[in-house]
Design an enzyme around this catalytic site. Structure first.
Site, PDB file in Angstrom:
ATOM      1  N   ASP A 289     -24.759  11.032 -50.221  1.00  0.00           N
ATOM      2  CA  ASP A 289     -24.463  11.675 -48.951  1.00  0.00           C
ATOM      3  C   ASP A 289     -24.929  10.732 -47.826  1.00  0.00           C
ATOM      4  OD1 ASP A 289     -23.582  13.396 -47.022  1.00  0.00           O
ATOM      5  OD2 ASP A 289     -24.610  15.158 -47.791  1.00  0.00           O
TER       6      ASP A 289
HETATM    7  C1  BGC Z   1     -22.705  15.982 -45.112  1.00  0.00           C
HETATM    8  C2  BGC Z   1     -21.574  15.851 -46.097  1.00  0.00           C
HETATM    9  C3  BGC Z   1     -20.424  15.092 -45.486  1.00  0.00           C
HETATM   10  C4  BGC Z   1     -20.924  13.749 -44.980  1.00  0.00           C
HETATM   11  C5  BGC Z   1     -19.838  12.894 -44.377  1.00  0.00           C
HETATM   12  C6  BGC Z   1     -23.057  14.658 -44.450  1.00  0.00           C
HETATM   13  O1  BGC Z   1     -23.925  14.847 -43.388  1.00  0.00           O
HETATM   14  O2  BGC Z   1     -23.835  16.500 -45.777  1.00  0.00           O
HETATM   15  O3  BGC Z   1     -21.152  17.135 -46.501  1.00  0.00           O
HETATM   16  O4  BGC Z   1     -19.393  14.935 -46.420  1.00  0.00           O
HETATM   17  O5  BGC Z   1     -21.910  13.979 -43.999  1.00  0.00           O
HETATM   18  O6  BGC Z   1     -19.389  13.361 -43.184  1.00  0.00           O
END
Ligand code: BGC
Length: 763
Positions: A289
């Site tokens: 993530d």
């Molecule tokens: C979130 C994810 C997301 C990623 C990309 C993160 O902060 O937890 O769910 O896919 O950002 O935007």
């Protein structure tokens, strides 16, 4: 460059007429292996590590922004992909840089959080789950893939399949609620919807299952916080949807921000390798993530160089937004801490994803610029979104059958969420175009035409406290009114007094849920409550339309307001969909997929809870029983609950045999009758309980459901075919077993109003 281009052409010719896809045969798999091996053999170490890097696009960033030189990173081969860039031409520019400027011309993965639609925005995933309409949910993912791919996207960070019993946690809005069985059916449907026919078509995109794992169970309901649970609970209650998505062939997984067994999921070898790959057989790639390798330091896990190595060795293939792999891995290889074979392992998985997407056949497969105009926000897509949105609304109360409202006379539409298109879509509406969407007020006016008059007043802000309201109004969704509370209230009361019926559009703003949007108070906020009290005092019939991305605490409202319907965040077509249901063009049919508590103190409250040794036998306080001094223990509205404008009556459950052999099948049936005067859809639910096992089991678990449509007077017998598979659980040794003995099967309209029958599983 020339050689690799020649290779593209050869493969492209061999693969005609369709692009290479997820291999279906051994020969196709061997062909992919050969192609990828040849490509890897030509790559330098820096080129390899570049493929493992996923820098953010510059449009939407959720964590600490790292840089703004995406183009030069791509052109210098230091990116395997990017994400959250909106617009076909921008994406094409980036893809061209990768293909034309880098030595090997390896195309980019272009990701995006297409979580519930692209520009045609479907209801938030939590709302979608309340439809229990698996084919329609699959279709929503299909449409999302068609639209996103028309804008150059080939990879979506969805489905989010985190089970959650934590309504304080804002991200409950992104998942399918509290139940692992329903969550699994939705997870696999979404993977099918996105990936279509093995990613063959240029409108089929790769799914990324997130957040692996257990992200929905943070201590205190606070985002990014510690998760700690027993393996038995993990396996029985939380892991099923991730596994279902893996079994459905999802191409990628995203690890979660939280700890699992005290190790950040990002670098948890047990999770990413032993469980995901070795036990479940997942073949795709794993991305971190946003910035989570860097966050390991804050977790107390050392510095970037060692964390990069740990992360790679744990089974992570791609680094999202930490810059950690490109900064540290070459050095680690130089020092002999990481072998080039370990780099190649991750690289192979990333290149395979590109191969399966057909990007080596045609790097511009997803760059048909013309499609952006024709395929996005089309009439057909909008209709699908409107129809599905209407299925997600949950009618909680309808005393005196106030709903549906007739299109006549004066209708007062009051509340801070009545006239805001920016708050219709809910969180993660990354590609939404708010000005195109209707407010509820416009939806109501269009629905009634000249048959009735819709009078509007805002009535209140969302919160009295402007700072709390600001925290829930990020990304340009601010709707704060500068007028005083009294001015707003007086205006609304004057409008309400003149009306025949009042519809109150209230609740929380879109961004009061979603990432880093947790709440400790889940009631309808203070200033709106005062407005509701004033509206009740007018003595007019009152309907509450509650906007929320989580279960709201509506104990007071349920005692004081005759009609309540939860509409969640219904998407770009939400206004028309709400009007369809409020004015009776459609009949509500959604059912809760998370328990609604009476108060925050009951959390975590969920229907599939364990038994205690001292169960309470009444809602009143009992000393030395498992209960509270100051509250009952039952929920306000149980899992599976939702009303209709018609009535359904259930017969008693029947079993065709009370003995099930381990290889056999018996049938549990229930007859459902539409005993009201309108056609309606009903979600018929079957639960199982295992009253005596080798370890304690939940009071009941959902095992089967059907969504059916019945005309007035019509009856249908619904049958749940039970096999030993439905009785299995993970025992203390984490073996998935069905233990012979007595079982109870139950059927009904929700998790509480059930009739039951017993049978025995024999060896
Ligand atoms: C979130 C994810 C997301 C990623 C990309 C993160 O902060 O937890 O769910 O896919 O950002 O935007």
């Amino acid at each position: 460059m020339k050689r690799i281009k020649a290779l593209f052409i050869i493969v492209a010719m061999a693969a005609l007429p369709s692009y290479s896809a997820i291999p279906a045969t051994k020969a196709e798999k061997e062909k992919m292996d050969k192609f990828v091996s040849e490509l890897i053999s030509r790559m330098t170490l820096d080129e390899k590590i570049g493929q493992l890097n996923l820098p953010p696009g510059e449009d939407i960033q959720t964590g600490d922004a790292i840089r703004s030189n995406l183009g030069s990173l791509v052109a210098s081969g230091k990116a395997g992909g990017t994400f959250n860039v909106k617009g076909a031409s921008k994406v094409l520019e980036l893809q061209k840089l990768a293909v034309e400027k880098t030595r090997l011309g390896i195309p980019l993965l272009i990701g995006m959080d297409v979580v519930h639609g692209y520009e045609t925005v479907f209801p938030i995933p939590f709302a979608l789950s309340a439809s229990w309409d698996i084919p329609a949910i699959e279709n929503s993912a299909r449409i999302a893939a068609k639209e996103a791919s028309a804008a150059g996207i080939n990879w979506t960070f969805s489905p989010m399949v985190d089970i959650s019993r934590e309504p304080r946690w804002g991200r409950m809005a992104e998942g399918a609620g509290e139940d692992p069985y329903l969550g699994s059916r939705i997870a696999e449907a979404m993977v099918r919807g996105y990936q279509g026919d093995r990613l063959k078509g240029n409108d089929e995109i790769m799914a990324c299952v997130k957040h692996f794992a257990l992200y929905g169970a943070p201590d205190a309901g606070r985002d990014y916080n510690t998760v700690d649970m027993s393996r038995v609970r993990m396996y029985n209650d939380y892991l099923a949807p991730y596994k279902a998505a893996s079994d459905a062939g999802a191409g990628s997984f995203m690890s979660s921000f939280n700890l699992v067994d005290y190790v950040p999921a990002t670098a948890n070898k047990w999770l990413l390798t032993d469980l995901l790959r070795d036990q479940w057989g997942f073949k795709g790639f794993v991305v971190t993530d946003y910035g989570s390798i860097n966050e390991m330091k804050s977790h107390g896990m050392g510095d970037s160089p060692e964390n990069s190595v740990r992360t790679l060795k744990a089974g992570t293939d791609m680094d999202m937004s930490s810059d950690a792999f490109i900064s540290n891995l070459a050095d680690a290889v130089g020092k002999g801490i990481v072998s080039e074979a370990e780099i190649d392992k991750a690289l192979r998985r990333v290149l395979e994803a590109k191969y399966m997407l057909g990007l080596f056949d045609n790097p511009y497969k997803y760059n048909d610029i013309g499609r952006e105009k024709s395929d996005i926000y089309s009439e057909a897509n909008r209709k699908a979104a409107r129809d599905l949105a209407a299925e997600t609304f949950v009618l909680l109360r309808n005393e005196g059958k106030i709903l549906p409202i007739e299109k006549k006379g004066k209708i007062a539409l009051i509340g801070p969420l009545a006239n805001t298109s920016a708050n219709m879509c809910g969180t993660w509406s990354v590609a939404a175009d708010f000005p195109k969407y209707k407010t509820l007020l416009q939806g109501f006016r269009d629905a009634v035409g000249d048959k009735a008059e819709i009078r509007y007043a805002k009535g209140s802000n969302v919160y009295s406290d402007k700072d709390i309201e600001a925290a829930g109004s990020v990304f340009g969704r601010d709707i704060r009114d500068p007028r005083s509370e009294e001015e707003l209230l007086d205006e609304a009361v004057a409008v309400a007094k003149e009306a025949d019926v009042i519809v109150a559009a209230m609740g929380e703003t879109s961004e009061s849920t979603g990432e880093a949007a947790c709440r400790t108070d889940l009631t309808i906020p203070d200033t709106q409550r005062r407005l509701l009290e004033a509206l009740i005092a007018t003595g007019k019939p009152l309907v509450l339309i509650n906007f929320s991305g989580r279960p709201t605490v509506m104990t007071w409202e349920s005692e004081n307001i005759p009609a309540i319907m939860n509409v969640w965040f219904a998407g770009s077509e939400g206004a028309d969909a709400i009007a369809d249901v409020v004015f009776g063009e459609k009949n509500p049919s959604g059912k809760l997929t998370a328990t609604m508590p009476r108060n925050v103190g009951q959390i975590p409250i969920h229907y599939n809870h364990m038994r205690t040794g001292r169960p309470a036998t009444s809602e009143s306080f009992q000393k030395f029983r498992s209960n509270y001094i100051d509250s009952g223990i039952t929920p306000l509205y149980p899992f599976g609950f939702g009303l209709s404008y018609t009535d359904f009556t259930y017969g008693k459950i029947e079993l065709d045999s009370d003995r099930l052999s381990s290889g056999g099948e018996i049938n549990a049936s229930v007859t459902v009758t539409n005993s009201g005067d309108r056609t309606g859809d009903e979600i018929v639910q079957f639960y199982i309980s295992d009253p005596a096992a080798s370890l304690a089991r939940p009071v009941k678990e959902l095992k089967y459901f059907e969504r059916i449509s019945l005309k007035p007077g019509e009856s249908r017998k619904i049958t749940f075919p039970i096999t030993a598979e439905n009785l299995k659980f993970y025992n203390s040794d984490l073996e998935f077993v069905a233990e012979p003995g007595l079982f109870r099967v139950m059927a009904g309209p929700d998790s509480e109003r059930l009739s039951s029958a017993e049978f025995t599983l024999v060896e």
